[in-house]
Design a protein around this motif. Sequence first.
Motif, PDB file in Angstrom:
ATOM      1  N   SER A   3     -97.255 -18.541  -7.725  1.00 47.10           N
ATOM      2  CA  SER A   3     -96.141 -18.613  -6.776  1.00 47.10           C
ATOM      3  C   SER A   3     -95.820 -17.260  -6.166  1.00 47.10           C
ATOM      4  O   SER A   3     -96.225 -16.219  -6.682  1.00 47.10           O
ATOM      5  CB  SER A   3     -94.882 -19.116  -7.499  1.00 47.10           C
ATOM      6  OG  SER A   3     -95.106 -20.362  -8.110  1.00 47.10           O
ATOM      7  N   LEU A   4     -95.034 -17.294  -5.094  1.00 50.35           N
ATOM      8  CA  LEU A   4     -94.350 -16.092  -4.614  1.00 50.35           C
ATOM      9  C   LEU A   4     -93.095 -15.957  -5.457  1.00 50.35           C
ATOM     10  O   LEU A   4     -92.366 -16.936  -5.639  1.00 50.35           O
ATOM     11  CB  LEU A   4     -93.933 -16.243  -3.145  1.00 50.35           C
ATOM     12  CG  LEU A   4     -95.024 -16.366  -2.104  1.00 50.35           C
ATOM     13  CD1 LEU A   4     -94.390 -16.608  -0.725  1.00 50.35           C
ATOM     14  CD2 LEU A   4     -95.869 -15.110  -2.079  1.00 50.35           C
ATOM     15  N   ASN A   5     -92.835 -14.778  -5.976  1.00 48.38           N
ATOM     16  CA  ASN A   5     -91.709 -14.564  -6.876  1.00 48.38           C
ATOM     17  C   ASN A   5     -90.773 -13.519  -6.299  1.00 48.38           C
ATOM     18  O   ASN A   5     -91.225 -12.510  -5.744  1.00 48.38           O
ATOM     19  CB  ASN A   5     -92.222 -14.107  -8.242  1.00 48.38           C
ATOM     20  CG  ASN A   5     -93.096 -15.145  -8.884  1.00 48.38           C
ATOM     21  OD1 ASN A   5     -92.608 -16.065  -9.499  1.00 48.38           O
ATOM     22  ND2 ASN A   5     -94.415 -15.019  -8.716  1.00 48.38           N
ATOM     23  N   PHE A   6     -89.489 -13.761  -6.459  1.00 46.08           N
ATOM     24  CA  PHE A   6     -88.461 -12.866  -5.954  1.00 46.08           C
ATOM     25  C   PHE A   6     -87.521 -12.524  -7.090  1.00 46.08           C
ATOM     26  O   PHE A   6     -87.145 -13.390  -7.878  1.00 46.08           O
ATOM     27  CB  PHE A   6     -87.661 -13.546  -4.828  1.00 46.08           C
ATOM     28  CG  PHE A   6     -88.510 -13.907  -3.644  1.00 46.08           C
ATOM     29  CD1 PHE A   6     -88.567 -13.077  -2.543  1.00 46.08           C
ATOM     30  CD2 PHE A   6     -89.274 -15.068  -3.656  1.00 46.08           C
ATOM     31  CE1 PHE A   6     -89.375 -13.404  -1.458  1.00 46.08           C
ATOM     32  CE2 PHE A   6     -90.081 -15.399  -2.581  1.00 46.08           C
ATOM     33  CZ  PHE A   6     -90.129 -14.568  -1.479  1.00 46.08           C
ATOM     34  N   GLY A   7     -87.139 -11.271  -7.168  1.00 48.08           N
ATOM     35  CA  GLY A   7     -86.181 -10.853  -8.166  1.00 48.08           C
ATOM     36  C   GLY A   7     -85.058 -10.078  -7.526  1.00 48.08           C
ATOM     37  O   GLY A   7     -85.237  -9.449  -6.475  1.00 48.08           O
ATOM     38  N   ALA A   8     -83.906 -10.132  -8.150  1.00 49.25           N
ATOM     39  CA  ALA A   8     -82.771  -9.287  -7.758  1.00 49.25           C
ATOM     40  C   ALA A   8     -82.506  -8.374  -8.941  1.00 49.25           C
ATOM     41  O   ALA A   8     -82.520  -8.809 -10.095  1.00 49.25           O
ATOM     42  CB  ALA A   8     -81.547 -10.117  -7.420  1.00 49.25           C
ATOM     43  N   TYR A   9     -82.270  -7.103  -8.630  1.00 52.53           N
ATOM     44  CA  TYR A   9     -82.179  -6.069  -9.658  1.00 52.53           C
ATOM     45  C   TYR A   9     -80.925  -5.247  -9.474  1.00 52.53           C
ATOM     46  O   TYR A   9     -80.564  -4.895  -8.344  1.00 52.53           O
ATOM     47  CB  TYR A   9     -83.418  -5.165  -9.586  1.00 52.53           C
ATOM     48  CG  TYR A   9     -84.689  -5.959  -9.644  1.00 52.53           C
ATOM     49  CD1 TYR A   9     -85.272  -6.273 -10.865  1.00 52.53           C
ATOM     50  CD2 TYR A   9     -85.280  -6.471  -8.491  1.00 52.53           C
ATOM     51  CE1 TYR A   9     -86.420  -7.045 -10.933  1.00 52.53           C
ATOM     52  CE2 TYR A   9     -86.424  -7.242  -8.539  1.00 52.53           C
ATOM     53  CZ  TYR A   9     -86.990  -7.528  -9.766  1.00 52.53           C
ATOM     54  OH  TYR A   9     -88.118  -8.311  -9.820  1.00 52.53           O
ATOM     55  N   GLU A  10     -80.285  -4.938 -10.582  1.00 55.66           N
ATOM     56  CA  GLU A  10     -79.117  -4.063 -10.561  1.00 55.66           C
ATOM     57  C   GLU A  10     -79.607  -2.686 -10.120  1.00 55.66           C
ATOM     58  O   GLU A  10     -80.588  -2.161 -10.650  1.00 55.66           O
ATOM     59  CB  GLU A  10     -78.495  -4.029 -11.965  1.00 55.66           C
ATOM     60  CG  GLU A  10     -77.041  -3.636 -11.979  1.00 55.66           C
ATOM     61  CD  GLU A  10     -76.853  -2.121 -11.968  1.00 55.66           C
ATOM     62  OE1 GLU A  10     -77.624  -1.401 -12.598  1.00 55.66           O
ATOM     63  OE2 GLU A  10     -75.923  -1.682 -11.288  1.00 55.66           O
ATOM     64  N   GLY A  11     -78.918  -2.112  -9.128  1.00 57.99           N
ATOM     65  CA  GLY A  11     -79.388  -0.883  -8.495  1.00 57.99           C
ATOM     66  C   GLY A  11     -79.542   0.308  -9.416  1.00 57.99           C
ATOM     67  O   GLY A  11     -80.555   1.000  -9.383  1.00 57.99           O
ATOM     68  N   SER A  12     -78.568   0.561 -10.272  1.00 52.98           N
ATOM     69  CA  SER A  12     -78.622   1.772 -11.094  1.00 52.98           C
ATOM     70  C   SER A  12     -79.542   1.641 -12.293  1.00 52.98           C
ATOM     71  O   SER A  12     -80.227   2.589 -12.670  1.00 52.98           O
ATOM     72  CB  SER A  12     -77.212   2.169 -11.551  1.00 52.98           C
ATOM     73  OG  SER A  12     -76.633   1.124 -12.308  1.00 52.98           O
ATOM     74  N   SER A  13     -79.618   0.460 -12.901  1.00 53.12           N
ATOM     75  CA  SER A  13     -80.441   0.297 -14.107  1.00 53.12           C
ATOM     76  C   SER A  13     -81.813  -0.304 -13.827  1.00 53.12           C
ATOM     77  O   SER A  13     -82.721  -0.166 -14.644  1.00 53.12           O
ATOM     78  CB  SER A  13     -79.714  -0.598 -15.118  1.00 53.12           C
ATOM     79  OG  SER A  13     -79.686  -1.944 -14.655  1.00 53.12           O
ATOM     80  N   GLY A  14     -81.950  -1.018 -12.705  1.00 50.51           N
ATOM     81  CA  GLY A  14     -83.192  -1.716 -12.405  1.00 50.51           C
ATOM     82  C   GLY A  14     -83.349  -3.025 -13.160  1.00 50.51           C
ATOM     83  O   GLY A  14     -84.363  -3.704 -13.034  1.00 50.51           O
ATOM     84  N   GLU A  15     -82.321  -3.403 -13.930  1.00 49.54           N
ATOM     85  CA  GLU A  15     -82.373  -4.631 -14.719  1.00 49.54           C
ATOM     86  C   GLU A  15     -82.387  -5.849 -13.807  1.00 49.54           C
ATOM     87  O   GLU A  15     -81.592  -5.957 -12.868  1.00 49.54           O
ATOM     88  CB  GLU A  15     -81.157  -4.692 -15.643  1.00 49.54           C
ATOM     89  CG  GLU A  15     -81.082  -5.925 -16.488  1.00 49.54           C
ATOM     90  CD  GLU A  15     -79.834  -5.933 -17.368  1.00 49.54           C
ATOM     91  OE1 GLU A  15     -79.457  -7.034 -17.785  1.00 49.54           O
ATOM     92  OE2 GLU A  15     -79.244  -4.868 -17.630  1.00 49.54           O
ATOM     93  N   GLN A  16     -83.286  -6.798 -14.079  1.00 54.65           N
ATOM     94  CA  GLN A  16     -83.351  -8.020 -13.288  1.00 54.65           C
ATOM     95  C   GLN A  16     -82.155  -8.903 -13.599  1.00 54.65           C
ATOM     96  O   GLN A  16     -81.835  -9.152 -14.760  1.00 54.65           O
ATOM     97  CB  GLN A  16     -84.648  -8.782 -13.554  1.00 54.65           C
ATOM     98  CG  GLN A  16     -84.814  -9.961 -12.618  1.00 54.65           C
ATOM     99  CD  GLN A  16     -86.196 -10.575 -12.669  1.00 54.65           C
ATOM    100  OE1 GLN A  16     -87.112 -10.064 -13.296  1.00 54.65           O
ATOM    101  NE2 GLN A  16     -86.346 -11.703 -11.989  1.00 54.65           N
ATOM    102  N   VAL A  17     -81.484  -9.384 -12.525  1.00 56.63           N
ATOM    103  CA  VAL A  17     -80.291 -10.208 -12.690  1.00 56.63           C
ATOM    104  C   VAL A  17     -80.406 -11.565 -11.988  1.00 56.63           C
ATOM    105  O   VAL A  17     -79.502 -12.389 -12.108  1.00 56.63           O
ATOM    106  CB  VAL A  17     -79.022  -9.464 -12.211  1.00 56.63           C
ATOM    107  CG1 VAL A  17     -78.752  -8.242 -13.076  1.00 56.63           C
ATOM    108  CG2 VAL A  17     -79.125  -9.083 -10.746  1.00 56.63           C
TER     109      VAL A  17
END
Length: 145
Positions: free
Chosen positions: A51-65
């Motif tokens: 698949s095509l995968n998309f992630g959203a990440y917290e800007g300062s930590s880079g943690e995927q949310v």
Amino acid sequence: MNDSVTLHGEYEISADPARIDADRVHQWLSTDAYWALGRSRAKQDAAIAGSLNFGAYEGSSGEQVAYARVVTDRATFAWLCDVYVSPAARGTGLGTALVEAVRAHLEPFGLRRVLLATADAHGVYEKVGFTSLEVPERWMVLGSQ
């Protein structure tokens, strides 16, 4: 593939497959997403790989949310699925922003149709232009509904 980053407040939304935290995505979906409860890690890894995968990440930590997945031929059709926003990031508009980023990413393909199924998030998808099927009796399904 275009791996560009979209910003939404403190979050980055990216289509870069290398950034996906597969452990986290599996945990979210297999334990907290009504449509994927109990999904095996092997099944989830196969879904990510195809698949095509998309992630959203917290800007300062880079943690995927957040996460979203698209199954597509990149020519005529796509299915948006496995859209998930972590409880800590809900209520920020991130779900809508994630779906908008997916839509923008798919736009250059000139797809005739992008489908999705939801039991409870119609309002999120309507904000991005999704509507109910005009003629649902034309559609059929093989498998569970």
